[in-house]
Design a protein around this motif. Structure first.
Motif, PDB file in Angstrom:
ATOM      1  N   PHE A  12      82.081  23.033 -81.029  1.00 31.75           N
ATOM      2  CA  PHE A  12      80.651  22.946 -81.277  1.00 31.75           C
ATOM      3  C   PHE A  12      80.233  23.972 -82.317  1.00 31.75           C
ATOM      4  O   PHE A  12      80.885  25.000 -82.486  1.00 31.75           O
ATOM      5  N   ARG A  13      79.142  23.693 -83.002  1.00 31.12           N
ATOM      6  CA  ARG A  13      78.569  24.647 -83.947  1.00 31.12           C
ATOM      7  C   ARG A  13      77.772  25.693 -83.185  1.00 31.12           C
ATOM      8  O   ARG A  13      77.398  25.498 -82.041  1.00 31.12           O
ATOM      9  N   ASP A  14      77.499  26.781 -83.856  1.00 30.33           N
ATOM     10  CA  ASP A  14      76.714  27.855 -83.248  1.00 30.33           C
ATOM     11  C   ASP A  14      75.227  27.547 -83.431  1.00 30.33           C
ATOM     12  O   ASP A  14      74.518  28.237 -84.160  1.00 30.33           O
ATOM     13  N   TYR A  15      74.765  26.462 -82.797  1.00 31.41           N
ATOM     14  CA  TYR A  15      73.367  26.042 -82.889  1.00 31.41           C
ATOM     15  C   TYR A  15      72.971  25.462 -81.548  1.00 31.41           C
ATOM     16  O   TYR A  15      73.607  24.532 -81.052  1.00 31.41           O
ATOM     17  N   LYS A  16      71.944  26.015 -80.958  1.00 28.49           N
ATOM     18  CA  LYS A  16      71.443  25.502 -79.686  1.00 28.49           C
ATOM     19  C   LYS A  16      69.929  25.440 -79.757  1.00 28.49           C
ATOM     20  O   LYS A  16      69.281  26.310 -80.328  1.00 28.49           O
ATOM     21  N   THR A  17      69.375  24.399 -79.184  1.00 29.60           N
ATOM     22  CA  THR A  17      67.920  24.262 -79.139  1.00 29.60           C
ATOM     23  C   THR A  17      67.536  23.477 -77.891  1.00 29.60           C
ATOM     24  O   THR A  17      68.341  22.730 -77.338  1.00 29.60           O
ATOM     25  N   PHE A  18      66.325  23.651 -77.476  1.00 30.84           N
ATOM     26  CA  PHE A  18      65.766  22.945 -76.331  1.00 30.84           C
ATOM     27  C   PHE A  18      64.712  21.976 -76.869  1.00 30.84           C
ATOM     28  O   PHE A  18      63.861  22.361 -77.654  1.00 30.84           O
ATOM     29  N   THR A  19      64.792  20.713 -76.474  1.00 29.92           N
ATOM     30  CA  THR A  19      63.815  19.724 -76.929  1.00 29.92           C
ATOM     31  C   THR A  19      63.168  19.054 -75.732  1.00 29.92           C
ATOM     32  O   THR A  19      63.723  19.026 -74.640  1.00 29.92           O
ATOM     33  N   GLY A  20      62.014  18.484 -75.948  1.00 30.91           N
ATOM     34  CA  GLY A  20      61.317  17.747 -74.905  1.00 30.91           C
ATOM     35  C   GLY A  20      59.992  17.231 -75.428  1.00 30.91           C
ATOM     36  O   GLY A  20      59.410  17.822 -76.345  1.00 30.91           O
ATOM     37  N   HIS A  21      59.542  16.125 -74.879  1.00 26.98           N
ATOM     38  CA  HIS A  21      58.301  15.510 -75.317  1.00 26.98           C
ATOM     39  C   HIS A  21      57.518  14.969 -74.132  1.00 26.98           C
ATOM     40  O   HIS A  21      58.096  14.536 -73.143  1.00 26.98           O
ATOM     41  N   ALA A  22      56.213  14.979 -74.280  1.00 23.84           N
ATOM     42  CA  ALA A  22      55.314  14.298 -73.352  1.00 23.84           C
ATOM     43  C   ALA A  22      54.739  13.105 -74.105  1.00 23.84           C
ATOM     44  O   ALA A  22      54.354  13.234 -75.271  1.00 23.84           O
ATOM     45  N   SER A  23      54.704  11.971 -73.466  1.00 24.96           N
ATOM     46  CA  SER A  23      54.249  10.747 -74.126  1.00 24.96           C
ATOM     47  C   SER A  23      53.017  10.194 -73.439  1.00 24.96           C
ATOM     48  O   SER A  23      52.896  10.257 -72.220  1.00 24.96           O
ATOM     49  N   ALA A  24      52.118   9.632 -74.250  1.00 22.73           N
ATOM     50  CA  ALA A  24      50.922   8.956 -73.739  1.00 22.73           C
ATOM     51  C   ALA A  24      50.852   7.581 -74.393  1.00 22.73           C
ATOM     52  O   ALA A  24      51.132   7.439 -75.581  1.00 22.73           O
ATOM     53  N   TYR A  25      50.486   6.584 -73.608  1.00 26.00           N
ATOM     54  CA  TYR A  25      50.422   5.202 -74.083  1.00 26.00           C
ATOM     55  C   TYR A  25      49.029   4.649 -73.797  1.00 26.00           C
ATOM     56  O   TYR A  25      48.434   4.959 -72.776  1.00 26.00           O
ATOM     57  N   TYR A  26      48.553   3.799 -74.689  1.00 26.65           N
ATOM     58  CA  TYR A  26      47.265   3.154 -74.480  1.00 26.65           C
ATOM     59  C   TYR A  26      47.340   1.740 -75.040  1.00 26.65           C
ATOM     60  O   TYR A  26      47.799   1.537 -76.174  1.00 26.65           O
TER      61      TYR A  26
END
Length: 145
Positions: A12-26
Motif C-alpha cells: 500500500f502507499r503511505d496515504y490514508k483518509t477517512f471518507t463519508g457522506h450524508a445523502s438527502a433525496y427529494y
C-alpha cells in the motif's frame, strides 16, 4: 481508506483518509428527483454533490450533477468542481419480457482528484424507491387490469 501501490503487488502507499457522506433525496412532480450528498471526498476535501434526474413514464432516466468542494484550484487545477451527466435505459423493451435490468452511462468531461468518492453501485435508496406510495399508486392500474 488506503491506496494500493502502483506496482500492483500486495503493498500500500503511505496515504490514508477517512471518507463519508450524508445523502438527502427529494421527489418532485413530473418524474424529477433531487439528490444532495455532502461529506468528505477521497482527496480529503469537503463539499457536496448536487444531482437532478428525470425519470420518464417509459423508464428512461436522464440527469446531471455537479460537485463543489473546498479544494483550491492551485492544488488540483479544475479539481474543486466536478460535473457530468448520466442516462439509464431499461432493457425490458429490448428483451421482450419484464426485467429490472438497465443500461446506463455517466459522462464526465473532466475528471480530477477533487470531488471523487468511492463508487457504490445499487445504493439502498434506489432499491426501496419503488416501494414508495407514489410508485405503488402509479402501478395500481397495471395490477387491477
Amino acid at each position: 481508506m488506503v491506496q494500493r501501490d502502483y506496482d500492483q503487488r500486495l503493498s500500500f502507499r503511505d496515504y490514508k483518509t477517512f471518507t463519508g457522506h450524508a445523502s438527502a433525496y427529494y421527489q418532485l412532480d413530473k418524474g424529477y428527483h433531487v439528490q444532495v450528498d455532502a461529506g468528505r471526498y477521497l482527496a480529503g476535501d469537503y463539499g457536496a454533490t448536487f444531482a437532478l434526474d428525470r425519470e420518464f413514464a417509459n423508464g428512461w432516466r436522464v440527469g446531471g450533477f455537479f460537485t463543489l468542494t473546498d479544494v483550491s484550484s492551485e492544488d488540483f487545477g479544475e479539481g474543486s468542481f466536478d460535473k457530468g451527466f448520466r442516462f439509464s435505459i431499461p432493457l425490458d423493451w429490448l428483451l421482450g419480457k419484464p426485467s429490472r435490468n438497465t443500461f446506463g452511462m455517466t459522462v464526465r468531461p473532466t475528471q480530477r482528484d477533487g470531488g471523487q468518492r468511492v463508487h457504490v453501485p445499487d445504493r439502498l435508496y434506489g432499491q426501496i424507491r419503488e416501494a414508495h406510495r407514489a410508485q405503488l399508486t402509479r402501478q395500481r392500474a397495471r395490477i387491477w387490469e
